[in-house]
Design an enzyme around this catalytic site. Structure first.
Site, PDB file in Angstrom:
ATOM      1  N   ARG A 235      70.997  44.458   7.550  1.00 33.23           N
ATOM      2  CA  ARG A 235      70.984  43.055   7.948  1.00 33.23           C
ATOM      3  C   ARG A 235      72.023  42.822   9.036  1.00 33.23           C
ATOM      4  O   ARG A 235      73.121  43.364   8.993  1.00 33.23           O
ATOM      5  CB  ARG A 235      71.276  42.144   6.761  1.00 33.23           C
ATOM      6  CG  ARG A 235      70.096  41.947   5.807  1.00 33.23           C
ATOM      7  CD  ARG A 235      69.000  41.113   6.459  1.00 33.23           C
ATOM      8  NE  ARG A 235      67.890  40.863   5.566  1.00 33.23           N
ATOM      9  CZ  ARG A 235      66.781  41.614   5.516  1.00 33.23           C
ATOM     10  NH1 ARG A 235      66.685  42.701   6.273  1.00 33.23           N
ATOM     11  NH2 ARG A 235      65.793  41.294   4.695  1.00 33.23           N
TER      12      ARG A 235
ATOM     13  N   GLU B 295      67.881  36.736  15.941  1.00 38.04           N
ATOM     14  CA  GLU B 295      66.769  37.516  16.496  1.00 38.04           C
ATOM     15  C   GLU B 295      65.721  36.567  17.075  1.00 38.04           C
ATOM     16  O   GLU B 295      65.394  35.565  16.452  1.00 38.04           O
ATOM     17  CB  GLU B 295      66.154  38.392  15.398  1.00 38.04           C
ATOM     18  CG  GLU B 295      67.130  39.416  14.839  1.00 38.04           C
ATOM     19  CD  GLU B 295      66.552  40.266  13.714  1.00 38.04           C
ATOM     20  OE1 GLU B 295      65.379  40.050  13.341  1.00 38.04           O
ATOM     21  OE2 GLU B 295      67.272  41.144  13.207  1.00 38.04           O
TER      22      GLU B 295
ATOM     23  N   HIS C 204      64.169  45.173  15.177  1.00 37.09           N
ATOM     24  CA  HIS C 204      63.862  44.986  13.747  1.00 37.09           C
ATOM     25  C   HIS C 204      62.539  45.660  13.382  1.00 37.09           C
ATOM     26  O   HIS C 204      61.620  45.027  12.850  1.00 37.09           O
ATOM     27  CB  HIS C 204      63.828  43.504  13.388  1.00 37.09           C
ATOM     28  CG  HIS C 204      64.163  43.252  11.945  1.00 37.09           C
ATOM     29  ND1 HIS C 204      64.956  42.218  11.520  1.00 37.09           N
ATOM     30  CD2 HIS C 204      63.797  43.913  10.806  1.00 37.09           C
ATOM     31  CE1 HIS C 204      65.067  42.242  10.200  1.00 37.09           C
ATOM     32  NE2 HIS C 204      64.369  43.266   9.744  1.00 37.09           N
TER      33      HIS C 204
END
Length: 317
Positions: A233, A262, A279
């Site tokens: 994370r 993001e 990601h």
């Protein structure tokens, strides 16, 4: 009409038999059209007041979201982490929250390994220089010669440990909830891991207690030239402090697949020593298919437990 929200933008609706069944039963599907993580306001808008179920990504699911989504009964998280979900608020609103912890683990572990090897062998930087017309004779480092420090020794961390051991690397680990490690892995306090590891890979959950676990002070305590990997994370790392540690030469490299915000637009974009991916940890075809099937199965089970589906048929919605 019954409505299901799918907020993860990469979800393959067409190939998911459970979702196709719901469509045939008259369930309306509302999807994320932004191609990125939704904001809180966007999640509220997509859910509306009529969504009964949600296959969720990593958008913030807060008290405000739940108060607005008055028909919502089930959240099926497509992935393992639940830090983006206010679980206490979900419970207050009578919303069941489910996840898929096992399905993405191998994919994330393999990406972490790819990032470790890319950082040690300077693969990305060498590729950039070659494309710019140079012929760099880049000298990297052997994984087998490194001490690998794994912070968070759950499903993903244990897999990364086994993969590193296959390269003959020494592995140490820290996890406050683990009392016994497998053969060949030594459990150590976090301070000792930061001081001794050549490569530090994060595989723990994010919460208030782990916010910026790796900050300027932590980077200063690491070995000069250490490598930091994060596929867990974004909030675990102070990204500004990381950029400064890379620029100063305190750290040799970093590779991140996750970020506090993001899409990412921060200072690490200007660091040649940083490898950045968008990601993609769970986005291995085989793993993603399993994860999406499991998320849909969880959704059906949750809707059944809520009395909205019986014998595969939608009712009372």
């Amino acid at each position: 009409m019954s409505k299901l929200v799918i907020s993860t933008s990469s979800f393959d609706v067409d190939s998911n038999p459970h979702i196709q069944h719901l469509l045939q039963e008259g369930m309306h599907i509302a999807s994320n059209s932004h191609g990125r993580k939704l904001t809180e306001d966007e999640a509220i808008e997509l859910l509306g007041a009529d969504a009964v179920g949600m296959i969720a990504g990593i958008e913030p699911l807060t008290e405000r979201v739940f108060a607005s989504a008055k028909s919502l009964k089930v959240i099926s998280r497509c992935g393992s982490g639940l830090d983006s979900v206010d679980l206490a608020a979900a419970k207050r609103h009578g919303i069941a929250v489910l996840n898929t912890p096992e399905a993405p683990a191998q994919a994330v572990a393999e990406l972490a390994m790819g990032l470790i090897l890319s950082a040690l062998r300077r693969i990305c930087r060498t590729d950039r220089l070659l494309r710019a017309g140079e012929w760099p004779r880049t000298q990297g480092q052997l994984l087998a010669a490194q001490v690998i420090g794994i912070v968070g020794f759950g499903r993903v961390g244990r897999r990364v440990a086994r993969l590193c051991q296959a390269f003959d690397a020494e592995v140490i680990a820290h996890d406050s909830y683990v009392e016994q490690a497998p053969e060949g892995v030594k459990l150590v306090p976090l301070e000792k891991l930061l001081a001794e590891a050549d490569v530090i890979s994060l595989h723990l959950t994010y919460d208030a207690g782990t916010h910026h676990l790796l900050d300027a002070d932590a980077f200063a305590r690491m070995k000069p030239g250490a490598v930091v990997i994060n596929t867990a994370r974004g909030g675990l790392i102070d990204e500004v402090a990381l950029a400064e540690a890379l620029t100063s030469g305190q750290l040799g490299a970093a590779a991140l697949d996750v970020f506090e915000q993001e899409p990412y637009h921060g200072p690490l974009l200007k660091c040649d020593q940083a490898i950045l991916t968008s990601h993609i940890g769970s986005l291995a075809r085989e793993s993603r298919q399993c994860m999406e099937i499991e998320a849909a199965e969880n959704l059906l089970r949750g809707l059944g437990n809520a009395g909205l589906i019986k014998d595969g048929l939608i009712k009372n919605v």
